[in-house]
Motif scaffolding. Sequence first.
Motif, mmCIF file in Angstrom:
data_model
loop_
_atom_site.group_PDB
_atom_site.id
_atom_site.type_symbol
_atom_site.label_atom_id
_atom_site.label_comp_id
_atom_site.label_asym_id
_atom_site.label_seq_id
_atom_site.Cartn_x
_atom_site.Cartn_y
_atom_site.Cartn_z
ATOM 1 N N THR A 194 -15.653 -5.931 -103.979
ATOM 2 C CA THR A 194 -14.666 -5.836 -102.893
ATOM 3 C C THR A 194 -14.989 -4.697 -101.932
ATOM 4 O OG1 THR A 194 -13.208 -4.460 -104.252
ATOM 5 C CG2 THR A 194 -12.845 -6.837 -104.312
ATOM 6 N N ALA A 195 -15.812 -3.748 -102.380
ATOM 7 C CA ALA A 195 -16.210 -2.635 -101.514
ATOM 8 C C ALA A 195 -17.503 -2.942 -100.762
ATOM 9 C CB ALA A 195 -16.376 -1.361 -102.349
ATOM 10 N N HIS A 196 -18.023 -4.133 -100.955
ATOM 11 C CA HIS A 196 -19.282 -4.523 -100.322
ATOM 12 C C HIS A 196 -19.052 -5.542 -99.221
ATOM 13 C CE1 HIS A 196 -22.498 -2.753 -102.939
ATOM 14 N NE2 HIS A 196 -21.470 -2.598 -103.751
ATOM 15 N N SER A 197 -20.057 -5.681 -98.381
ATOM 16 C CA SER A 197 -20.080 -6.775 -97.410
ATOM 17 C C SER A 197 -20.574 -8.020 -98.139
ATOM 18 C CB SER A 197 -21.025 -6.434 -96.250
ATOM 19 O OG SER A 197 -21.105 -7.502 -95.346
ATOM 20 N N CYS A 198 -19.778 -9.079 -98.128
ATOM 21 C CA CYS A 198 -20.116 -10.308 -98.862
ATOM 22 C C CYS A 198 -20.196 -11.489 -97.900
ATOM 23 C CB CYS A 198 -19.078 -10.587 -99.951
ATOM 24 S SG CYS A 198 -18.998 -9.288 -101.219
ATOM 25 N N ILE A 199 -21.067 -12.407 -98.218
ATOM 26 C CA ILE A 199 -21.264 -13.596 -97.383
ATOM 27 C C ILE A 199 -20.454 -14.731 -97.990
ATOM 28 C CG2 ILE A 199 -22.968 -15.158 -96.408
ATOM 29 C CD1 ILE A 199 -25.037 -12.851 -97.077
ATOM 30 N N ASN A 200 -19.463 -15.205 -97.262
ATOM 31 C CA ASN A 200 -18.496 -16.152 -97.808
ATOM 32 C C ASN A 200 -18.918 -17.606 -97.614
ATOM 33 O OD1 ASN A 200 -15.968 -15.388 -99.168
ATOM 34 N ND2 ASN A 200 -15.733 -13.977 -97.430
ATOM 35 N N ARG A 242 -11.600 -12.171 -104.489
ATOM 36 C CA ARG A 242 -11.669 -12.536 -103.078
ATOM 37 C C ARG A 242 -12.501 -11.487 -102.351
ATOM 38 N NH1 ARG A 242 -9.914 -17.746 -102.165
ATOM 39 N NH2 ARG A 242 -8.180 -18.184 -103.577
ATOM 40 N N VAL A 243 -13.507 -11.934 -101.629
ATOM 41 C CA VAL A 243 -14.420 -11.002 -100.982
ATOM 42 C C VAL A 243 -14.344 -11.140 -99.471
ATOM 43 C CG1 VAL A 243 -15.973 -11.052 -102.968
ATOM 44 C CG2 VAL A 243 -16.349 -12.649 -101.077
ATOM 45 N N GLU A 244 -14.862 -10.123 -98.782
ATOM 46 C CA GLU A 244 -14.844 -10.117 -97.327
ATOM 47 C C GLU A 244 -16.211 -9.714 -96.784
ATOM 48 O OE1 GLU A 244 -11.744 -7.549 -96.009
ATOM 49 O OE2 GLU A 244 -10.126 -8.851 -96.718
ATOM 50 N N GLY A 245 -16.472 -10.104 -95.560
ATOM 51 C CA GLY A 245 -17.723 -9.752 -94.906
ATOM 52 C C GLY A 245 -17.757 -10.312 -93.505
ATOM 53 N N GLN A 246 -18.860 -10.076 -92.811
ATOM 54 C CA GLN A 246 -18.979 -10.505 -91.418
ATOM 55 C C GLN A 246 -19.283 -11.988 -91.273
ATOM 56 O OE1 GLN A 246 -22.001 -7.329 -90.372
ATOM 57 N NE2 GLN A 246 -20.834 -7.369 -88.465
ATOM 58 N N LEU A 247 -19.842 -12.599 -92.316
ATOM 59 C CA LEU A 247 -20.372 -13.947 -92.183
ATOM 60 C C LEU A 247 -19.705 -14.935 -93.125
ATOM 61 C CD1 LEU A 247 -24.169 -13.070 -91.932
ATOM 62 C CD2 LEU A 247 -22.642 -13.714 -90.057
ATOM 63 N N VAL A 248 -19.457 -16.140 -92.612
ATOM 64 C CA VAL A 248 -18.912 -17.250 -93.404
ATOM 65 C C VAL A 248 -19.716 -18.498 -93.046
ATOM 66 C CG1 VAL A 248 -16.901 -18.681 -93.925
ATOM 67 C CG2 VAL A 248 -16.593 -16.260 -93.356
ATOM 68 N N PHE A 249 -20.177 -19.216 -94.076
ATOM 69 C CA PHE A 249 -20.926 -20.454 -93.863
ATOM 70 C C PHE A 249 -20.355 -21.551 -94.756
ATOM 71 C CE2 PHE A 249 -24.101 -17.084 -93.048
ATOM 72 C CZ PHE A 249 -24.527 -17.444 -91.776
ATOM 73 N N ASN A 250 -20.646 -22.794 -94.415
ATOM 74 C CA ASN A 250 -20.357 -23.909 -95.327
ATOM 75 C C ASN A 250 -21.658 -24.527 -95.814
ATOM 76 O OD1 ASN A 250 -21.257 -25.262 -93.080
ATOM 77 N ND2 ASN A 250 -19.599 -26.770 -93.049
ATOM 78 N N ASN A 251 -22.726 -23.727 -95.773
ATOM 79 C CA ASN A 251 -24.063 -24.195 -96.113
ATOM 80 C C ASN A 251 -24.771 -23.112 -96.915
ATOM 81 O OD1 ASN A 251 -27.128 -24.072 -95.245
ATOM 82 N ND2 ASN A 251 -26.503 -26.221 -95.188
ATOM 83 N N VAL A 252 -25.232 -23.456 -98.126
ATOM 84 C CA VAL A 252 -25.829 -22.463 -99.013
ATOM 85 C C VAL A 252 -27.153 -21.942 -98.467
ATOM 86 C CG1 VAL A 252 -26.819 -22.093 -101.317
ATOM 87 C CG2 VAL A 252 -24.660 -23.320 -101.065
#
Length: 297
Positions: A188-194, A218-228
């Motif tokens: 949770t303290a890291h930037s995560c890719i959702n 639940r994680v947070e970050g700058q990027l969110v994708f629907n593609n691995v």
Amino acid sequence: MKREDLLDLNAFAAVAEDRSFTRAAAKLGTSQSALSHTLRRLEARLGVRLLTRTTRQVMPTEAGERLLATLRPALDRISDELSALSELRDKPAGTVRITCAQHAAETILWPAIERLMPHYPDVCVEVSIDLGLIDIVAERFDAGIRLGEHVARDMIAVPVSGEKRMAVVASPDYLARRGTPRMPQDVTAHSCINLRLPTLGGLYAWEFSKAGRELKVRVEGQLVFNNVAMILRAAAAGFGLACVVEDQVLPHIADGRLVRVLEDWCEPFAGYYLYYPSRRQPSPAFALLVEALRVRG
């Protein structure tokens, strides 16, 4: 019943279920104008309006809903009987429609298709790549392939892979800058890719387990994708932590582009299953594909 009556009823069912002349015309291999003419002819013959048309959508009227409820089981039975006729052929024939996610299509479904198709030229397989947990009955698919935890209990489920594990990874550069998480809560303290889950409309909650203890984070970050593939590309570029199915990332780990963390918190879980309705009468072509996919004990 005249032949044109059956064709018109099938056309009506396609439009009523898809709620679209465009999609129904593509499915039936005809033009929108020809399909619209067919529906007007059917309504004139029956003397009742079956569809309400607006600029945005097509909806069945009350009469249309009643006709569709009666018509669909009958059309399904006809389709099943036509498929069963292929048993009289020397080799199976027909079309099998399957929905699954990209990973399952590439690692499970395609190898089976590649082995079978050269030997069964009359079998066609249509694969729809979709992350969403769609209703295979409503969408007219013969089967789907999903992780075991996502398969409804009223479906016949056939194991088509062994157990799977998740893997949390990041680039060496990112870990050098931000440090290495030691516990699931540390992410949770890291930037995560959702990962965006289309059916639920939300973001995937990272799942961890160890010695009977289970956690969802639940994680947070700058990027969110629907593609691995894009998630892994972003992780390799140093944008943060990623959580994906283990075998999707093993090549990246092997060549040093990504480093695995929290491995002891990623225990095995049920793998992929091919699933289909229990009331479905499998065609020879479908049964052939099921046997090719089935994992032997």
